[in-house]
Write an enzyme that holds these catalytic residues in place. Sequence first.
Site, short mmCIF file in Angstrom:
data_model
loop_
_atom_site.label_atom_id
_atom_site.label_comp_id
_atom_site.label_asym_id
_atom_site.label_seq_id
_atom_site.Cartn_x
_atom_site.Cartn_y
_atom_site.Cartn_z
N HIS A 276 0.81 -1.21 0.00
CA HIS A 276 0.00 0.00 0.00
C HIS A 276 0.85 1.27 0.00
CE1 HIS A 276 0.50 -0.05 4.51
NE2 HIS A 276 0.47 1.27 4.33
N ASP A 322 -0.30 -7.57 1.64
CA ASP A 322 0.30 -6.23 1.69
C ASP A 322 1.82 -6.35 1.76
OD1 ASP A 322 0.52 -3.50 1.82
OD2 ASP A 322 -0.04 -3.34 3.94
N SER A 419 4.31 2.53 8.32
CA SER A 419 3.89 1.49 7.37
C SER A 419 5.05 1.01 6.52
CB SER A 419 2.79 2.03 6.46
OG SER A 419 1.58 2.15 7.14
#
Length: 488
Positions: A276, A322, A419
């Site tokens: 992402h 992911d 992230s």
Amino acid sequence: MGRPLHLVLLSASLAGLLLLGESLFIRREQANNILARVTRANSFLEEMKKGHLERECMEETCSYEEAREVFEDSDKTNEFWNKYKDGDQCETSPCQNQGKCKDGLGEYTCTCLEGFEGKNCELFTRKLCSLDNGDCDQFCHEEQNSVVCSCARGYTLADNGKACIPTGPYPCGKQTLERRKRSVAQATSSSGEAPDSITWKPYDAADLDPTENPFDLLDFNQTQPERGDNNLTRIVGGQECKDGECPWQALLINEENEGFCGGTILSEFYILTAAHCLYQAKRFKVRVGDRNTEQEEGGEAVHEVEVVIKHNRFTKETYDFDIAVLRLKTPITFRMNVAPACLPERDWAESTLMTQKTGIVSGFGRTHEKGRQSTRLKMLEVPYVDRNSCKLSSSFIITQNMFCAGYDTKQEDACQGDSGGPHVTRFKDTYFVTGIVSWGEGCARKGKYGIYTKVTAFLKWIDRSMKTRGLPKAKSHAPEVITSSPLK
């Protein structure tokens, strides 16, 4: 005259009888002693003394019931009877390694000391992987009741078959400088175990349909809607990484030279990150060796990205799959604050590595949910969370490619900006990649955990991706973006 004489003689006779009666009759106590039964010598078992049992049974045939009457104890009777009936099976000392032998009828049993097992205590269980990792420094496998040790890339197995020796100055998974004081990472126990309910199913995300095309070129400039600030993961709490403490940390920076996601150094050419993250900037570079984004310390370096490999099953609605791998145009020079983390072997990782109590997450993310990005690299020790608690805590789907880590009440967590960053687990002073910071519901919210991509499910995929050189160069100066699902 005659009658008086008869009376005199009768009286004398009676007196004599009375005197004689004293010698004919004795007292009751004396009579009882005379009439008492005398115990028979060498009578049978019911009359024998315990100390004479074995001698008497050698002279005559004993029955179990007769022996039981003498011992009045089943265990003692059995112990005698087993030897009496068919000899002592323990006479030859069949139990090895100081095991204790117990005789039986036609058999024996060995009670083994801790660390041994088998009919004769001949198996040394301490050498098996389930106990002390078989004494292996890193990977442990069992073959034919024996241990086989192996090592991660960049190490060679020592002559003793247990230790892993680095082949270079900056091997994977080693902090490049030990702190003088005990750090959070060093406090992580490598012997503690995670909750019993944590189980890792045998699954590999690289085991895909062989009809799928493994490589498709995408438009790198494409943008994708984000899941929302409250759900993008995300370090709240924790402490700063000191020199050499988090050398595998990479930072993705956009065209404004701002960090927006993290990554993990896997080798001199490859960075592991979250899928992402690829849609949060049109173009980006990778910065390594950074501990303070506001101050140059001399060890930082920026690398351009040559190829971006994203898993083609990444789903923006659920953040499943992911994961992405970046290939750099130029190799990373390993040094202080710049070194790779190790990739584990899947079976060993799920049976040993991910059953540790905690892992370590690091990044430059926000220091609280609505706060500013941190300018300093931070690290946080986070406990593994059992899968059931993980699923119950989340408002979103937790797939088999994800796991939870963190605290349900303590105000410490990863947060926005972290992230794609590393989740590593320490084992015997070597750090292995176990997760990718993926998403979460807010930051350090009560009853919520951080959600991480489960790297062990993608080890085949990562290995195949790191062997990919990319497709022919496009005219654009932007890096190639490949969606990849390497075949089994």
